[in-house]
Scaffold this active site. Sequence first.
Site, PDB file in Angstrom:
ATOM      1  N   LYS A  66       0.808  -1.220   0.000  1.00  0.00           N
ATOM      2  CA  LYS A  66       0.000   0.000   0.000  1.00  0.00           C
ATOM      3  C   LYS A  66       0.843   1.273   0.000  1.00  0.00           C
ATOM      4  CE  LYS A  66      -3.935  -2.168   2.304  1.00  0.00           C
ATOM      5  NZ  LYS A  66      -4.846  -2.134   3.481  1.00  0.00           N
ATOM      6  N   GLY A 126      -1.371  -1.828  16.651  1.00  0.00           N
ATOM      7  CA  GLY A 126      -0.594  -1.904  15.427  1.00  0.00           C
ATOM      8  C   GLY A 126      -0.313  -0.523  14.872  1.00  0.00           C
ATOM      9  N   ALA A 153       8.094   1.533  18.447  1.00  0.00           N
ATOM     10  CA  ALA A 153       7.533   2.845  18.115  1.00  0.00           C
ATOM     11  C   ALA A 153       8.118   3.424  16.836  1.00  0.00           C
ATOM     12  CB  ALA A 153       7.759   3.810  19.273  1.00  0.00           C
TER      13      ALA A 153
END
Length: 274
Positions: A66, A126, A153
């Site tokens: 994507k 997520g 993170a």
Amino acid sequence: MLSRRCGVLGDPIAHSLSPTLHRTAYAELGLDWAYDAHRVPAGGLEEFVSGLGPQWRGLSLTMPLKREALALVDRSTDRARLAGAVNTVVLEDDGTRVGDNTDLPGAAAAIRERTSAPLATAVVLGGGATATSTGLALAELGVGSVELLVRDASRAAETVAALRSHPAGIDVRTGSLDAPDALVADIVVSTVPAGAQTSALVERCAAVPVVFEAVYDPWPTPLAASASGRTLVGGLDLLVHQAALQVELFTGRPVAVELLRDAGERALAARNPG
């Protein structure tokens, strides 16, 4: 008349229900179009797209393509640029590639189909492309505070930046998937695999009144199974709403979401008898 082709690309891809949904839609619309699944790994999208002939009309993209797709389109919609991700490519007759993101409006529609409750705070499990689109959808629905729970993170940096760029100016924080504290929010969205949903993580989500599980297979996931008595938005809800939008972008004609949901439910039942 030129026979049209469309398809879904990703890796893994064998589990995808998109061929079932799109073929159902094309049959309903009386179109003799083909739609197949193609395994395309990360880094392979440009080669695949460059080899497409003039009969190709549209591509549905899933993980891990994507974000890669954004750099390969000639023009992108505002929502695709906002998300930093493309899950839909419309191939125009003149060769122009138009990138869009139907996950964002699809997620918003899926949530509002199941609940009209006001939503102000959210936790998203997520930090990838699906977390981005669902987080932005939540912002469209009025959520002003989003906490992303991740294991690293740094890998959620693109998602954090995208959510903070929303015109509504939402507050975005990151936390740990492995922390022990109970979650307090109006909605929890899971974009992590079922295998990552430990009993401890599921227990942390127990008091959140609305659960949005983005996975549709396997079903139910541990989180979805724990949602009895609460509002549950399922991965199939997201899939059919975004697919209906894709069908309209590809064909120029609308198709009923319920038609696609029925086809998806039958296909899942056949995969998992009993």
